[in-house]
Design a protein around this motif. Sequence first.
Motif, PDB file in Angstrom:
ATOM      1  N   MET A   1      -2.620  -6.011  -7.069  1.00 24.67           N
ATOM      2  CA  MET A   1      -2.786  -6.431  -8.502  1.00 24.67           C
ATOM      3  C   MET A   1      -4.368  -6.905  -8.055  1.00 24.67           C
ATOM      4  SD  MET A   1       0.376  -6.828  -8.012  1.00 24.67           S
ATOM      5  CE  MET A   1       0.647  -7.457  -6.577  1.00 24.67           C
TER       6      MET A   1
ATOM      7  N   ARG B   1      -3.033  -0.437 -10.683  1.00 20.54           N
ATOM      8  CA  ARG B   1      -3.064  -1.815 -10.697  1.00 20.54           C
ATOM      9  C   ARG B   1      -1.776  -2.277 -11.367  1.00 20.54           C
ATOM     10  NH1 ARG B   1      -2.653  -6.202 -13.233  1.00 20.54           N
ATOM     11  NH2 ARG B   1      -3.436  -8.231 -12.308  1.00 20.54           N
ATOM     12  N   GLY B   2      -0.928  -2.824 -10.513  1.00 23.54           N
ATOM     13  CA  GLY B   2       0.328  -3.058 -10.977  1.00 23.54           C
ATOM     14  C   GLY B   2       1.158  -3.244  -9.858  1.00 23.54           C
ATOM     15  N   ARG B   3       2.387  -4.076  -9.896  1.00 23.85           N
ATOM     16  CA  ARG B   3       3.404  -4.202  -9.183  1.00 23.85           C
ATOM     17  C   ARG B   3       4.556  -3.110  -9.079  1.00 23.85           C
ATOM     18  NH1 ARG B   3       4.462  -8.299  -5.179  1.00 23.85           N
ATOM     19  NH2 ARG B   3       3.186 -10.202  -5.697  1.00 23.85           N
ATOM     20  N   VAL B   4       5.057  -2.780  -8.156  1.00 25.11           N
ATOM     21  CA  VAL B   4       6.328  -1.745  -8.204  1.00 25.11           C
ATOM     22  C   VAL B   4       7.509  -2.747  -8.380  1.00 25.11           C
ATOM     23  CG1 VAL B   4       7.754  -0.400  -6.745  1.00 25.11           C
ATOM     24  CG2 VAL B   4       5.295  -0.032  -7.081  1.00 25.11           C
ATOM     25  N   SER B   5       8.481  -2.255  -9.333  1.00 25.35           N
ATOM     26  CA  SER B   5       9.679  -2.982  -9.858  1.00 25.35           C
ATOM     27  C   SER B   5      10.814  -2.468  -9.082  1.00 25.35           C
ATOM     28  CB  SER B   5       9.702  -2.900 -11.158  1.00 25.35           C
ATOM     29  OG  SER B   5      11.031  -3.482 -11.488  1.00 25.35           O
ATOM     30  N   LYS B   6      10.642  -1.294  -8.562  1.00 28.44           N
ATOM     31  CA  LYS B   6      12.104  -0.756  -7.961  1.00 28.44           C
ATOM     32  C   LYS B   6      11.729   0.703  -7.216  1.00 28.44           C
ATOM     33  CE  LYS B   6      16.730   0.712  -9.255  1.00 28.44           C
ATOM     34  NZ  LYS B   6      17.758  -0.470  -9.095  1.00 28.44           N
TER      35      LYS B   6
ATOM     36  N   ARG C   1       9.130   2.948  -9.071  1.00 32.95           N
ATOM     37  CA  ARG C   1       8.861   2.933 -10.440  1.00 32.95           C
ATOM     38  C   ARG C   1       7.774   1.636 -10.594  1.00 32.95           C
ATOM     39  NH1 ARG C   1      11.970   5.159 -14.436  1.00 32.95           N
ATOM     40  NH2 ARG C   1      11.566   3.437 -15.800  1.00 32.95           N
ATOM     41  N   GLY C   2       6.806   1.964 -11.230  1.00 32.34           N
ATOM     42  CA  GLY C   2       5.739   0.853 -11.318  1.00 32.34           C
ATOM     43  C   GLY C   2       5.062   0.575 -12.585  1.00 32.34           C
ATOM     44  N   GLU C   3       4.090  -0.145 -12.629  1.00 25.80           N
ATOM     45  CA  GLU C   3       3.431  -0.132 -13.990  1.00 25.80           C
ATOM     46  C   GLU C   3       1.992  -0.210 -13.737  1.00 25.80           C
ATOM     47  OE1 GLU C   3       4.894  -0.837 -16.963  1.00 25.80           O
ATOM     48  OE2 GLU C   3       2.971  -1.350 -17.925  1.00 25.80           O
TER      49      GLU C   3
ATOM     50  N   THR D   1      -1.044  -1.355 -15.150  1.00 25.71           N
ATOM     51  CA  THR D   1      -1.176  -2.470 -16.277  1.00 25.71           C
ATOM     52  C   THR D   1      -2.450  -2.092 -16.862  1.00 25.71           C
ATOM     53  OG1 THR D   1      -2.379  -3.887 -14.554  1.00 25.71           O
ATOM     54  CG2 THR D   1      -0.002  -4.024 -14.991  1.00 25.71           C
TER      55      THR D   1
ATOM     56  N   GLY E   1      -1.275   0.171 -19.238  1.00 30.33           N
ATOM     57  CA  GLY E   1      -0.149  -0.442 -20.133  1.00 30.33           C
ATOM     58  C   GLY E   1       0.935   0.330 -20.275  1.00 30.33           C
TER      59      GLY E   1
ATOM     60  N   ALA F   1       4.313   2.333 -17.980  1.00 30.86           N
ATOM     61  CA  ALA F   1       5.238   2.539 -16.831  1.00 30.86           C
ATOM     62  C   ALA F   1       4.756   3.759 -15.912  1.00 30.86           C
ATOM     63  CB  ALA F   1       6.667   2.519 -16.960  1.00 30.86           C
TER      64      ALA F   1
END
Lengths: 660, 191, 297
Positions: A432, A457-462, A473-475, A477, A480, A482
């Motif tokens: 982040m 730059r982004g968090r991993v969601s799963k 799977r992340g973003e 950011t 913009g 996934a």
Amino acid sequence: MKRVGVFVCHCGSNIAAVVDCERVAKEAAKFPGVAFSIDNKYMCSDPGQDLIKKAVEEHHLDRIVVASCTPRMHEPVFRRATENAGINPYLFAMTNIREHVSWIHTDREKATEKAIDLVRMAVAKVLHTVPLEKSSIPITKRALVIGGGIAGMQAALDIADNGNPVVLVEREPTIGGKMPMLDKTFPSLDCSACICTPKMASTDQHPNITIYTHSEVERVDGYIGNFQVTIRQKAKYVDHKICTGCGLCETKCPNKKIPNSFEAGMGNRTAIYKAFPQAVPNKPIIDAANCRKLTKDKCGVCAKVCPTGAIKYDDQDELITIDVGAIVMATGYDLFPWKEAYGEYGYGKYPDVITGLQFERLVNASGPTSGHILRPSDGKEPKTIVFIKCVGSRDDVKGKAYCSRTCCMYTAKHAHQAVDKIEDSHVIVFYMDVRTAGKGYEEFYQRTVEDGVHYVRGRVSKIYQLGDKLIVRGEDTLLGEAVQVNADLVVLATAMVPSAGSGEIAHIVGFSTDKDGFYQEAHPKLRPLETFTAGVFLAGACQGPKDIPDTAAQGSGAAAKASAVLSNRSMETDPLISQVNDAVCAGCGVCVGICPYRAIELKEITQRAGGKTIARRVASINSGLCQGCGACVAACRSGALDLKGFTNQQIMAEVDALCL
Amino acid sequence: MKTIELSSVLTAGKAFTAKVEADSKVNVRSCYQCGKCSAGCPAAYAMDYAPHQVIRMVQLGLEDRVLSSHAIWLCASCENCITRCPRDVDLPALMDTLRRAAYKKGTVAEKNVALFNNLFLQSVETYGRPHEMSMMMRYNMKSGQLMKDVFRGPELMKRGKMSLRPEKIRDNGAVRRIFGRVRASSGGEQL
Amino acid sequence: MKYAYYPGCSLDSTGIEYQLSTKAVAGTLGVELWEIPEWNCCGASAAHNTDRLLSLALPARNLALAEKEGLDVAVPCAACYSRMKATEKAVRGSEDVREKISEIIEMEYGASNRTLALLDVFTNQAGLEQVASLATKPLQGLKTACYYGCLMVKPPRLAEFDDPEDPQTMDRLMDALGAEAVSWPYKTECCGAGFASSRTDIVLQMSYEVLRLAKTAGAEAVVTACPLCMLNLDMRQKEIEAKNGVAIDLPILYFTELMALAFGHKPAAIGFNKHFVDTTPVVRKVEQGRRAKEVQP
């Protein structure tokens, strides 16, 4: 006739922005007993303190009131200024018009009135104050250091080098802490063990240091200069006086599949074991819970093979009591238990999702894979590695609100090591923010990026397993969009939390922890190495997340603080403690149970009454232990107890000043 | 792309941000834009703005842009984002508030989603329960997709899964009165 | 055990199998379901997108009717369950909300009763030992992917009986019924639910992911606890196959159907014949498994 001087501080604009300080000073001049009153921009500065001295000379003052910040901050400063002006330092009262007024109110008119009231109360209080004298207590010239990691070793070495004996207590069978587990250290990429193991040896060999490993502090009594400490030396089942550390027992022990905590669960050990080859002391102990002899009375191989007969199956825990003058806490950290919190990362059910500390063992030449990065599930070299930062950090919901400070750098180091060691690898770091506040840190991070590590730059969601891949799977950011990574290995930068049991030991030693369980420093800037308990100091990650340079520095700092205590034969104590009026005390003993510092006991006195000598019991205050909290005063039914500097008379005078 | 002059944008958007925060009870300032919501959103691929960008627009007060976005209507309210959010930012609640605001303002970008919602609620108001058959027919007519899912009707009916006649609750006056009072109460955002 | 029963709109229409099998299972388990008389639609996904007060008032009327009887409410549909739970929490959490809602629904509602998912009632509340003992025709060897969908266990502040990321209730139920629950990653990912009519394209994509991963994990059937999931995964499966050019052929069944089957009810009586994807392979597989077991002593 008492002559009080009142000094109202602006604290720059901290107070003056909300409180009309000039008006407060003018009003104070009208209070009974006030002979002089003035406001000043910074009372704590040299000119401010000089102002007190000059005013005492010119106006023949005999009592001082300062209206400024919290007494926790500057009371000692103003007491000294009072003393320098030739007045007993306890003929002084401080009132807080910053934290209690300007920082919490916005209405200037009402805030000023409240400040005037507070000064009125302080003046009333100081008029009833009597001169007090400090007393002195002797000091035991020995220090206790709890925790033998890098912080504890540094503190112990520095105190010992200062010429004072040190007792170092470590819970594990070896000193060293987490640092010997690491492969390299950032930003210089020095070999961690090469720095740490010599330090372990120096600690072991220092004539002033006594080490108790596999031991825990069980009880602490007493007070600064005079602590009595009880240490439980847990049974080792090996007589270290006879054992030569040859290691034969370890090779013959049949129980070889016990997860080794030194390998962060990535490798196994035997039931009789040394955590690692350079352990200090370099002698094994038996893990009783996993030993077949001790649990089932079978086997006994180690005793049979031991050439010196050092195995002692009937070994017992031993209690050791020592006196010390100062204590350094260095209990370190643990990793946040992510498997209990992060279902989206699989709750730990995917073997190739590991922590940074486990990665250290994988990349370490002395680790279970001899330094080859091979993933746990199938022993294959991962080609695509994902690092996820802030797992448990900066997550108030599942983990901790705070930043763990070290992860950005160790993840950069890991990522660098991964691209360096694995050809044609893809190394992707989800972040982040990249926080590199340290000497040479930003440069190191830039170098990692140059090496070819991809920062997203982004968090991993799963994360989930699909075949032999981990789907991450992340973003991104910044894009913009996934993104998905079909990864071979995922490394989580898990948060630093206080080490297991750190709350219990804080309770035993007797000081407070913060909301996250880290040890509470007395003041973040003015007393960062001290606790609220005199004579107890803090070093390393037990106080908050820290990297190795900061930890070592704090270890030295705490050592300096402890050494300062030990440098005196005796020390002065604050006279603001409870006193007993023997004539009134009924000896009921209520105060004994109430005192949180175990400072009150009942003693027998004799007195003449009606021509006869009679003996009776009254409360007696230990001036070394009493911290002046006043709990006993409130509890005393016969009104025999009073707190010096905060007597009932003084407090009633304050109430009257406000209400009458 | 036009440059946004932030000081004027922030001034203009301040009231909007505050209103959305108050109505949704979501503190958008808590969000540090990690994007975990977007990463885990199963519908994000179809959105014009990723979910974390929806929050960003609210943070900056970009009212027109966020209220005319498709993204707010494509949120399926599946609660993935709030289940994983490290800052407890209730994005589904925020999306609800934004949809209601867009509806009031007349800037609905996904007309069919809003149309379906409306027809659904009209059906509930009339009968107490929705009547799929009539609802779908009206939806197809109004959305201009006459043939959409027409083959479903017979298939569903064959299986006893759709009926020609609406099932009407006997006390449907009670439900109508609920709708009437709700209309008179201006939405209850303040609750 | 007696519960107020809120079937929700789907159970009389697209979710008819859920209704039939629920009644069969309740009968066998001895759970009395008192259907809330003249219940109304909870507003589903439409109300909370349109008007907050409406989204609370519509479920509240049903909950209040049950509260009058002093009964907890069993709700089969995950979407209804979520809306009712949200209402229950809002009313319990605020006196203002309670007053306003009571005024709007012309009834006192104090949220003294609980909303329970039917899945919770038939497993945790009824007791899995009892379920297992009643499973006279166990589902020998059937590999199932338990699909909880989004709203049964999420968001975490409303999820009260299971984990939002890796729930186990249905998995343990399958175990009690003699079936196998495969480990798979999309247990609680969304199928697209509310967009079935308005943005069918999104539903097809989201449901495809669910079906694809269930299939990859080796499931022979997907078990669900939600009529909206059923509609999307079952009715639209052909469309999903056509759009992606793959064969999926995964029967979708309600957990209650599998319970009823294991309890010995006839497949046709509990709705097995009402699905779009042929469910006979499931029945056949179960019978084969049982026969094979009987042959081996």
